[in-house]
Scaffold this motif. Structure first.
Motif, PDB file in Angstrom:
ATOM      1  N   PHE A   1      24.416 -42.801 -30.794  1.00  0.00           N
ATOM      2  CA  PHE A   1      24.789 -41.401 -30.692  1.00  0.00           C
ATOM      3  C   PHE A   1      25.309 -40.892 -32.024  1.00  0.00           C
ATOM      4  N   LEU A   2      25.186 -39.596 -32.196  1.00  0.00           N
ATOM      5  CA  LEU A   2      25.615 -38.907 -33.402  1.00  0.00           C
ATOM      6  C   LEU A   2      26.500 -37.743 -32.987  1.00  0.00           C
ATOM      7  N   VAL A   3      27.252 -37.240 -33.951  1.00  0.00           N
ATOM      8  CA  VAL A   3      28.039 -36.039 -33.700  1.00  0.00           C
ATOM      9  C   VAL A   3      27.472 -34.916 -34.553  1.00  0.00           C
ATOM     10  N   LYS A   4      27.565 -33.707 -34.051  1.00  0.00           N
ATOM     11  CA  LYS A   4      26.869 -32.590 -34.668  1.00  0.00           C
ATOM     12  C   LYS A   4      27.439 -32.151 -36.015  1.00  0.00           C
ATOM     13  N   ASP A   5      28.614 -32.666 -36.375  1.00  0.00           N
ATOM     14  CA  ASP A   5      29.154 -32.294 -37.682  1.00  0.00           C
ATOM     15  C   ASP A   5      28.812 -33.316 -38.765  1.00  0.00           C
ATOM     16  N   MET A   6      27.941 -34.277 -38.434  1.00  0.00           N
ATOM     17  CA  MET A   6      27.522 -35.262 -39.423  1.00  0.00           C
ATOM     18  C   MET A   6      26.593 -34.634 -40.453  1.00  0.00           C
ATOM     19  N   ASP A   7      26.517 -35.279 -41.617  1.00  0.00           N
ATOM     20  CA  ASP A   7      25.602 -34.840 -42.653  1.00  0.00           C
ATOM     21  C   ASP A   7      24.166 -34.977 -42.145  1.00  0.00           C
ATOM     22  N   MET A   8      23.340 -33.985 -42.465  1.00  0.00           N
ATOM     23  CA  MET A   8      21.977 -33.993 -41.943  1.00  0.00           C
ATOM     24  C   MET A   8      21.184 -35.203 -42.416  1.00  0.00           C
ATOM     25  N   ASP A   9      21.423 -35.661 -43.629  1.00  0.00           N
ATOM     26  CA  ASP A   9      20.712 -36.851 -44.110  1.00  0.00           C
ATOM     27  C   ASP A   9      21.044 -38.060 -43.244  1.00  0.00           C
ATOM     28  N   GLN A  10      22.287 -38.150 -42.764  1.00  0.00           N
ATOM     29  CA  GLN A  10      22.674 -39.247 -41.891  1.00  0.00           C
ATOM     30  C   GLN A  10      21.964 -39.149 -40.542  1.00  0.00           C
ATOM     31  N   ILE A  11      21.817 -37.934 -40.062  1.00  0.00           N
ATOM     32  CA  ILE A  11      21.135 -37.736 -38.783  1.00  0.00           C
ATOM     33  C   ILE A  11      19.664 -38.120 -38.899  1.00  0.00           C
ATOM     34  N   LEU A  12      19.024 -37.700 -39.983  1.00  0.00           N
ATOM     35  CA  LEU A  12      17.615 -38.027 -40.176  1.00  0.00           C
ATOM     36  C   LEU A  12      17.424 -39.529 -40.358  1.00  0.00           C
ATOM     37  N   ALA A  13      18.333 -40.158 -41.104  1.00  0.00           N
ATOM     38  CA  ALA A  13      18.256 -41.610 -41.297  1.00  0.00           C
ATOM     39  C   ALA A  13      18.460 -42.335 -39.976  1.00  0.00           C
ATOM     40  N   ALA A  14      19.325 -41.787 -39.113  1.00  0.00           N
ATOM     41  CA  ALA A  14      19.587 -42.412 -37.815  1.00  0.00           C
ATOM     42  C   ALA A  14      18.341 -42.418 -36.947  1.00  0.00           C
ATOM     43  N   ILE A  15      17.545 -41.378 -37.022  1.00  0.00           N
ATOM     44  CA  ILE A  15      16.295 -41.336 -36.262  1.00  0.00           C
ATOM     45  C   ILE A  15      15.412 -42.502 -36.665  1.00  0.00           C
ATOM     46  N   GLU A  16      15.341 -42.773 -37.960  1.00  0.00           N
ATOM     47  CA  GLU A  16      14.512 -43.867 -38.473  1.00  0.00           C
ATOM     48  C   GLU A  16      15.056 -45.222 -38.030  1.00  0.00           C
ATOM     49  N   VAL A  17      16.375 -45.361 -38.038  1.00  0.00           N
ATOM     50  CA  VAL A  17      17.003 -46.620 -37.625  1.00  0.00           C
ATOM     51  C   VAL A  17      16.694 -46.925 -36.164  1.00  0.00           C
ATOM     52  N   VAL A  18      16.873 -45.933 -35.318  1.00  0.00           N
ATOM     53  CA  VAL A  18      16.636 -46.124 -33.883  1.00  0.00           C
ATOM     54  C   VAL A  18      15.153 -46.368 -33.599  1.00  0.00           C
ATOM     55  N   ALA A  19      14.286 -45.639 -34.292  1.00  0.00           N
ATOM     56  CA  ALA A  19      12.848 -45.818 -34.093  1.00  0.00           C
ATOM     57  C   ALA A  19      12.406 -47.230 -34.457  1.00  0.00           C
ATOM     58  N   ALA A  20      13.102 -47.846 -35.400  1.00  0.00           N
ATOM     59  CA  ALA A  20      12.762 -49.199 -35.843  1.00  0.00           C
ATOM     60  C   ALA A  20      13.220 -50.261 -34.849  1.00  0.00           C
ATOM     61  N   GLY A  21      13.913 -49.822 -33.796  1.00  0.00           N
ATOM     62  CA  GLY A  21      14.332 -50.763 -32.766  1.00  0.00           C
ATOM     63  C   GLY A  21      15.770 -51.225 -32.894  1.00  0.00           C
ATOM     64  N   ASP A  22      16.502 -50.659 -33.851  1.00  0.00           N
ATOM     65  CA  ASP A  22      17.899 -51.027 -34.000  1.00  0.00           C
ATOM     66  C   ASP A  22      18.758 -50.033 -33.225  1.00  0.00           C
ATOM     67  N   ALA A  23      20.049 -50.315 -33.151  1.00  0.00           N
ATOM     68  CA  ALA A  23      20.971 -49.414 -32.470  1.00  0.00           C
ATOM     69  C   ALA A  23      21.931 -48.827 -33.486  1.00  0.00           C
ATOM     70  N   LEU A  24      22.266 -47.586 -33.301  1.00  0.00           N
ATOM     71  CA  LEU A  24      23.163 -46.922 -34.238  1.00  0.00           C
ATOM     72  C   LEU A  24      24.554 -46.853 -33.635  1.00  0.00           C
ATOM     73  N   ILE A  25      25.509 -47.483 -34.295  1.00  0.00           N
ATOM     74  CA  ILE A  25      26.894 -47.438 -33.843  1.00  0.00           C
ATOM     75  C   ILE A  25      27.732 -46.949 -35.012  1.00  0.00           C
ATOM     76  N   ALA A  26      28.211 -45.734 -34.933  1.00  0.00           N
ATOM     77  CA  ALA A  26      29.073 -45.199 -35.984  1.00  0.00           C
ATOM     78  C   ALA A  26      30.463 -45.805 -35.823  1.00  0.00           C
ATOM     79  N   PRO A  27      30.934 -46.579 -36.803  1.00  0.00           N
ATOM     80  CA  PRO A  27      32.225 -47.271 -36.662  1.00  0.00           C
ATOM     81  C   PRO A  27      33.380 -46.358 -36.266  1.00  0.00           C
TER      82      PRO A  27
END
Length: 225
Positions: free
Chosen positions: A103-129
């Motif tokens: 999951f992401l939060v809407k105040d994140m930097d857009m580059d982080q959001i776009l990178a997260a899409i790629e991470v999840v698509a690759a089969g990994d999980a996104l966990i923002a510390p």
């Protein structure tokens, strides 16, 4: 090319994401949904790689939509990436339990959001510390009892795997786990892989939730329990 379905009840949010994704090489928007029911229907028809999912929407919410979208099995199963506001703590936890890969939060930097899409698509999980400790820790420990099936599965893990599960629950990466336990990166990765199999976890996010549900990590601090 990573195919993305946008789900949000606000047209302006969808439009903004569509424009930004269009400028990112390797990403394309294949459709837009204004609520959960529409997201489920479009996912079945368009077969996106990643569904970006809001939580609070009229009609079917994002949690139920996530549960339905991730109910199947197989490598081609779409990944769900929640995009919501930081205040929706319990809703986000519910989405992770329903099968979201992160999951992401809407105040994140857009580059982080776009990178997260790629991470999840690759089969990994996104966990923002910063969110892992503040959100998952608070809500994952709420159930009064650990499900019997999970208790049986945990009984089959080794002492070392239990240590690794605890560190995963604290939000550590494989590299950090290797450093903490004085093992190689390959060994840390192998332990995580075995945990995924033994605990029948979809991805790393679900391992984090399991660690909190078992009390291996203290709910409010993210420290070892």
């Amino acid at each position: 090319m990573i195919r993305v379905l946008l789900t949000d009840d606000q047209p302006l949010v969808r439009h903004g994401l569509r424009v930004l994704i269009a400028d990112r090489p390797g990403l394309e928007v294949v459709g837009e949904a204004a609520n959960g029911e529409e997201a489920v229907r479009l996912t079945a028809g368009l077969a996106p790689d990643v569904v970006m999912m809001d939580i609070r929407m009229p009609g079917m919410d994002g949690i139920e939509a996530t549960r339905r979208i991730t109910a199947g099995s197989g490598a081609a199963q779409p990944k769900v990436l929640v995009l919501t506001t930081f205040d929706d703590d319990e809703y986000v936890y519910g989405a992770l339990r329903a099968g979201a890969s992160g999951f992401l939060v809407k105040d994140m930097d857009m580059d982080q959001i776009l990178a997260a899409i790629e991470v999840v698509a690759a089969g990994d999980a996104l966990i923002a510390p910063r969110v892992t400790r503040r959100l998952i820790a608070e809500f994952a420990a709420r159930p009064a009892t650990t499900p019997r099936q999970l208790r049986r599965a945990v009984a089959g893990i080794t002492t070392r795997e239990r240590e690794v599960l605890t560190l995963v629950g604290r939000g550590l990466s494989n590299t950090e786990i290797a450093e903490q336990l004085h093992i190689t990166m390959a060994t840390a990765k192998a332990h995580v892989g075995r945990l995924l199999t033994k605990l029948d976890a979809r991805d790393r996010v679900q391992l984090v939730i399991t660690a909190y549900e078992l009390g291996l990590v203290t709910p409010t601090t993210g420290s070892v329990g």
